[in-house]
Motif scaffolding. Structure first.
Motif, mmCIF file in Angstrom:
data_model
loop_
_atom_site.group_PDB
_atom_site.id
_atom_site.type_symbol
_atom_site.label_atom_id
_atom_site.label_comp_id
_atom_site.label_asym_id
_atom_site.label_seq_id
_atom_site.Cartn_x
_atom_site.Cartn_y
_atom_site.Cartn_z
ATOM 1 N N ALA A 38 9.624 -1.968 -7.302
ATOM 2 C CA ALA A 38 9.243 -1.442 -8.618
ATOM 3 C C ALA A 38 9.031 -2.548 -9.655
ATOM 4 O O ALA A 38 8.668 -2.256 -10.795
ATOM 5 C CB ALA A 38 10.294 -0.452 -9.114
ATOM 6 N N LEU A 39 9.234 -3.812 -9.260
ATOM 7 C CA LEU A 39 9.009 -4.893 -10.233
ATOM 8 C C LEU A 39 7.535 -4.904 -10.635
ATOM 9 O O LEU A 39 6.662 -4.913 -9.758
ATOM 10 C CB LEU A 39 9.392 -6.249 -9.613
ATOM 11 N N PRO A 40 7.233 -4.907 -11.941
ATOM 12 C CA PRO A 40 5.832 -4.802 -12.369
ATOM 13 C C PRO A 40 4.936 -5.869 -11.738
ATOM 14 O O PRO A 40 3.794 -5.606 -11.397
ATOM 15 C CB PRO A 40 5.903 -4.979 -13.888
ATOM 16 N N GLU A 41 5.486 -7.091 -11.538
ATOM 17 C CA GLU A 41 4.660 -8.177 -10.970
ATOM 18 C C GLU A 41 4.195 -7.853 -9.550
ATOM 19 O O GLU A 41 3.218 -8.419 -9.066
ATOM 20 C CB GLU A 41 5.466 -9.493 -10.924
ATOM 21 N N LEU A 42 4.927 -6.972 -8.864
ATOM 22 C CA LEU A 42 4.571 -6.630 -7.475
ATOM 23 C C LEU A 42 3.751 -5.350 -7.403
ATOM 24 O O LEU A 42 3.493 -4.822 -6.317
ATOM 25 C CB LEU A 42 5.848 -6.474 -6.624
ATOM 26 N N ARG A 43 3.364 -4.831 -8.564
ATOM 27 C CA ARG A 43 2.700 -3.524 -8.559
ATOM 28 C C ARG A 43 1.265 -3.566 -9.092
ATOM 29 O O ARG A 43 0.706 -2.550 -9.460
ATOM 30 C CB ARG A 43 3.523 -2.518 -9.388
ATOM 31 N N CYS A 44 0.663 -4.770 -9.093
ATOM 32 C CA CYS A 44 -0.700 -4.847 -9.641
ATOM 33 C C CYS A 44 -1.712 -4.308 -8.625
ATOM 34 O O CYS A 44 -1.459 -4.292 -7.427
ATOM 35 C CB CYS A 44 -1.046 -6.298 -9.968
ATOM 36 N N LEU A 45 -2.824 -3.835 -9.123
ATOM 37 C CA LEU A 45 -3.994 -3.632 -8.262
ATOM 38 C C LEU A 45 -5.200 -3.887 -9.145
ATOM 39 O O LEU A 45 -5.496 -3.098 -10.035
ATOM 40 C CB LEU A 45 -4.053 -2.238 -7.657
ATOM 41 N N GLU A 46 -5.831 -5.053 -8.936
ATOM 42 C CA GLU A 46 -6.946 -5.341 -9.839
ATOM 43 C C GLU A 46 -8.116 -5.971 -9.102
ATOM 44 O O GLU A 46 -7.943 -6.664 -8.101
ATOM 45 C CB GLU A 46 -6.490 -6.202 -11.019
ATOM 46 N N PHE A 47 -9.290 -5.684 -9.646
ATOM 47 C CA PHE A 47 -10.526 -6.258 -9.128
ATOM 48 C C PHE A 47 -10.969 -7.351 -10.095
ATOM 49 O O PHE A 47 -11.053 -7.106 -11.288
ATOM 50 C CB PHE A 47 -11.628 -5.189 -9.071
ATOM 51 N N THR A 48 -11.228 -8.541 -9.592
ATOM 52 C CA THR A 48 -11.863 -9.555 -10.430
ATOM 53 C C THR A 48 -13.255 -9.800 -9.836
ATOM 54 O O THR A 48 -13.644 -9.142 -8.874
ATOM 55 C CB THR A 48 -11.058 -10.877 -10.418
ATOM 56 N N ASP A 49 -13.985 -10.777 -10.398
ATOM 57 C CA ASP A 49 -15.326 -11.048 -9.869
ATOM 58 C C ASP A 49 -15.257 -11.539 -8.431
ATOM 59 O O ASP A 49 -16.155 -11.296 -7.636
ATOM 60 C CB ASP A 49 -16.033 -12.114 -10.729
ATOM 61 N N ASP A 50 -14.189 -12.288 -8.105
ATOM 62 C CA ASP A 50 -14.204 -12.892 -6.769
ATOM 63 C C ASP A 50 -13.081 -12.434 -5.836
ATOM 64 O O ASP A 50 -13.002 -12.905 -4.714
ATOM 65 C CB ASP A 50 -14.219 -14.428 -6.879
ATOM 66 N N HIS A 51 -12.205 -11.550 -6.287
ATOM 67 C CA HIS A 51 -11.209 -11.036 -5.332
ATOM 68 C C HIS A 51 -10.582 -9.721 -5.807
ATOM 69 O O HIS A 51 -10.742 -9.327 -6.961
ATOM 70 C CB HIS A 51 -10.113 -12.079 -5.061
ATOM 71 N N ILE A 52 -9.890 -9.087 -4.854
ATOM 72 C CA ILE A 52 -9.077 -7.904 -5.181
ATOM 73 C C ILE A 52 -7.632 -8.335 -4.985
ATOM 74 O O ILE A 52 -7.304 -8.957 -3.962
ATOM 75 C CB ILE A 52 -9.360 -6.731 -4.214
ATOM 76 N N GLU A 53 -6.791 -8.016 -5.935
ATOM 77 C CA GLU A 53 -5.373 -8.361 -5.804
ATOM 78 C C GLU A 53 -4.588 -7.065 -5.600
ATOM 79 O O GLU A 53 -4.681 -6.137 -6.411
ATOM 80 C CB GLU A 53 -4.902 -9.113 -7.056
ATOM 81 N N ILE A 54 -3.819 -7.016 -4.526
ATOM 82 C CA ILE A 54 -3.084 -5.797 -4.179
ATOM 83 C C ILE A 54 -1.596 -6.111 -4.188
ATOM 84 O O ILE A 54 -1.123 -6.935 -3.394
ATOM 85 C CB ILE A 54 -3.492 -5.276 -2.781
ATOM 86 N N GLY A 55 -0.858 -5.468 -5.076
ATOM 87 C CA GLY A 55 0.569 -5.740 -5.226
ATOM 88 C C GLY A 55 1.361 -5.424 -3.972
ATOM 89 O O GLY A 55 1.144 -4.398 -3.320
ATOM 90 N N ALA A 56 2.308 -6.314 -3.653
ATOM 91 C CA ALA A 56 3.111 -6.161 -2.432
ATOM 92 C C ALA A 56 4.052 -4.971 -2.518
ATOM 93 O O ALA A 56 4.533 -4.477 -1.506
ATOM 94 C CB ALA A 56 3.913 -7.434 -2.191
ATOM 95 N N GLY A 57 4.327 -4.483 -3.737
ATOM 96 C CA GLY A 57 5.283 -3.386 -3.885
ATOM 97 C C GLY A 57 4.652 -2.002 -3.907
ATOM 98 O O GLY A 57 5.365 -0.992 -3.963
ATOM 99 N N LEU A 58 3.316 -1.945 -3.859
ATOM 100 C CA LEU A 58 2.662 -0.622 -3.865
ATOM 101 C C LEU A 58 2.847 0.033 -2.498
ATOM 102 O O LEU A 58 2.775 -0.637 -1.467
ATOM 103 C CB LEU A 58 1.162 -0.771 -4.123
ATOM 104 N N THR A 59 3.042 1.342 -2.491
ATOM 105 C CA THR A 59 3.093 2.002 -1.183
ATOM 106 C C THR A 59 1.678 2.030 -0.600
ATOM 107 O O THR A 59 0.683 1.951 -1.325
ATOM 108 C CB THR A 59 3.605 3.455 -1.276
ATOM 109 N N LEU A 60 1.615 2.173 0.721
ATOM 110 C CA LEU A 60 0.303 2.182 1.374
ATOM 111 C C LEU A 60 -0.521 3.372 0.879
ATOM 112 O O LEU A 60 -1.733 3.261 0.690
ATOM 113 C CB LEU A 60 0.471 2.223 2.897
ATOM 114 N N SER A 61 0.132 4.516 0.635
ATOM 115 C CA SER A 61 -0.591 5.695 0.121
ATOM 116 C C SER A 61 -1.195 5.394 -1.242
ATOM 117 O O SER A 61 -2.308 5.807 -1.562
ATOM 118 C CB SER A 61 0.334 6.895 -0.048
#
Ligand SMILES: Cc1cc2nc3c(=O)[nH]c(=O)nc-3n(C[C@H](O)[C@H](O)[C@H](O)COP(=O)(O)OP(=O)(O)OC[C@H]3O[C@@H](n4cnc5c(N)ncnc54)[C@H](O)[C@@H]3O)c2cc1C
Ligand code: FES
Ligand code: FES
Length: 471
Positions: free
Chosen positions: A241-264
């Motif tokens: 649940a740490l906010p730093e592990l819960r990102c999901l963002e699209f930038t111009d050159d990559h997608i960042e997927i937080g390690a703490g998000l559930t797969l669903s």
């Protein structure tokens, strides 16, 4: 020792004093809520399924999870709903009523678990008629982690197809229209072990410094080890649940997927934008597991037969590690250093996974396992290929189950790069592919079978791309 309070069916319960590393199911049954059952204690049967209220933007959602795999001490401040909180024998909940009417329950052992998963669908805010090919929009796959030994699945399916939309004055509809929060920070312990949910990354690093401390996310690996093998950790540090592990963002050159998000959650939020991951999700365990399991946990476990690494290797992903000294980004291809060993240093956390853009257009995920669904891979292969004028201009192939770590099929990639995408190229590359890795024979498959499957997989991938290439 801190207080441990969990809201169950709308009532705040004091769980202080219960061993914090015990699982939620054991505690629920100890307080008399015995509808959820223990069938397997390892996430396979769904008899223990209960619902957890989780934030969903400004609203809340109900996620059905295997309570045998949820660490009790990580739930301080959380809201849990069991079947007892949905309906009573005199006033059945609509999901219970449809199961009864369809003859979907005989011995009843599995029924509370089915009701939990079905209730998750009943209240799913984006369920719309016609979705998933069903008149009522029910995703039947939501029941895929629930096993029934005696009734047979047809009446259960009939029941699922009969649920209607909840009325606006349904108490859970009203509750889910309100926000909710992630579990609160806590530190609870007894002689058998501690659970710490830190309030910040800095607190997480402090907690991870303790002897025998380990990160805890969804618990779908750690609690199997605990329940079945009796392996515990001195301290579990709940990090998902740490906010730093819960990102999901699209930038111009990559997608960042937080390690703490559930797969669903990743599946929902990516909303089809990474087709290779969309091919992975339905083959990864069951929705009950995917509602808890995280990418951080899959890469933290570092199993050679984990299913995300072959796809992430094909996507050329990197892992972002974070520790006291800051962040570092490691290509996933370099991350695994040996059997269940990685470059991650003690005290470091997996923060996120970065997938570079643009994505290669031809992708596939092949999972070869003993069972079609909800099984562990014997071999898994992820493909990402780009053609320029019919010639392979970019290719990445990730393999699982054929070495001590997930690996790239480097020789096969070499055999394909720069070649015309023809049956002859595919056949030649497939004969290279069968020599990749160092497969072993074990309970799941022989070494020879694993090699044969690699060869067949490439031929199948080639065949599956022909229509798309012709377009
Ligand atoms: C019934 C069942 C079916 C399954 N099917 C599949 C399947 O089809 N494919 C597959 O690949 N796996 C499968 N698994 C395994 C498991 O669900 C996955 O590995 C899952 O991704 C683990 O995530 P988690 O959050 O539950 O990890 P946890 O159990 O919480 O943790 C797993 C490991 O990762 C570490 N960890 C967790 N988060 C972090 C972090 N952020 N940084 C560093 N380390 C971390 C923990 O310390 C621990 O060592 C299955 C498990 C079960 C019980
Ligand atoms: S008891 Fe079987 S999944 Fe929990
Ligand atoms: S009704 Fe008996 S196991 Fe499902």
């Amino acid at each position: 020792m801190g207080r441990l309070e969990i809201t169950v069916n709308g009532i705040v319960r004091d769980a202080t004093g219960t061993p914090p590393q015990t699982n939620l199911l054991t505690w629920l049954r100890s307080i008399g809520l015995t509808a959820a059952k223990e069938g397997c204690a390892e996430g396979e049967c769904g008899a223990c399924a209960v619902l957890i209220v989780r934030p969903d933007g400004a609203r809340s959602r109900l996620d059905s999870v295997n309570s045998c795999l949820v660490t009790l001490g990580s739930l301080h401040g959380a809201e849990v709903v069991t079947v007892e909180g949905l309906g009573t024998p005199d006033r059945l909940h609509p999901t219970q009523a449809v199961l009864a009417a369809a003859g979907g329950s005989q011995c009843g052992y599995c029924t509370p678990g089915f009701v939990s998963s079905l209730a998750g669908e009943y209240y799913r805010a984006d369920r719309t008629p016609g979705q998933h090919g069903c008149g009522n929009g029910v995703h039947l796959e939501a029941l895929a982690g629930n096993l029934c030994r005696c009734t047979g699945y047809r009446p259960i399916k009939d029941a699922a197809l009969a649920i209607e939309s909840p009325p606006a004055d349904d108490p859970w509809v009203e509750r889910l229209a309100q926000p909710s929060s992630w579990p609160s920070p806590v530190s609870v312990s007894d002689a058998a072990g501690a659970v710490v949910r830190p309030a910040s990354l800095a607190e997480a690093f402090d907690a991870l410094d303790a002897d025998g401390a380990a990160p805890l996310a969804g618990g779908t690996d750690l609690n199997v080890e605990r329940n079945i093998l009796g392996r515990t950790k001195a301290t579990l540090v709940a990090v998902e649940a740490l906010p730093e592990l819960r990102c999901l963002e699209f930038t111009d050159d990559h997608i960042e997927i937080g390690a703490g998000l559930t797969l669903s959650e990743i599946e929902r939020r990516l909303a089809g934008r990474v087709p290779l991951l969309d091919a992975l999700w339905p083959q990864f365990a069951s929705p009950l597991i995917r509602n808890a399991a995280t990418l951080g946990g899959n890469l933290g476990t570092a199993s050679p037969i984990g299913d995300s690494p072959p796809t992430l290797l094909a996507l050329e992903a990197s892992v972002v590690l974070i520790g006291r000294r800051g962040e570092r980004e490691v290509p996933l291809a370099d991350y695994f250093t040996g059997y269940r060993q990685t470059l991650r240093e003690p005290g470091e956390l997996i923060k996120s996974v970065r997938v570079p853009l643009p994505l290669a257009p031809l992708t596939a995920f092949h999972k070869i396992a003993k069972r079609r669904m909800d099984d562990i891979s014997s071999v898994a292969v992820g493909y990402a290929v780009e053609l320029s004028d019919g010639v392979v201009s970019r290719v990445r192939i990730g393999l699982g189950g054929v070495a001590a770590t997930p690996i790239r099929a480097l020789a096969t990639e070499d055999a394909l790069l720069g070649c015309a995408w023809t049956p002859e190229t595919a056949a030649a590359a497939a004969s290279v592919m069968k020599t990749e890795g160092t497969p072993i024979s074990d309970a799941r498959a022989s070494a020879a079978y694993r090699s044969a499957m690699l060869e067949q997989s490439l031929l199948k991938f080639f065949a599956s791309t022909r229509e798309e290439v012709a377009r």
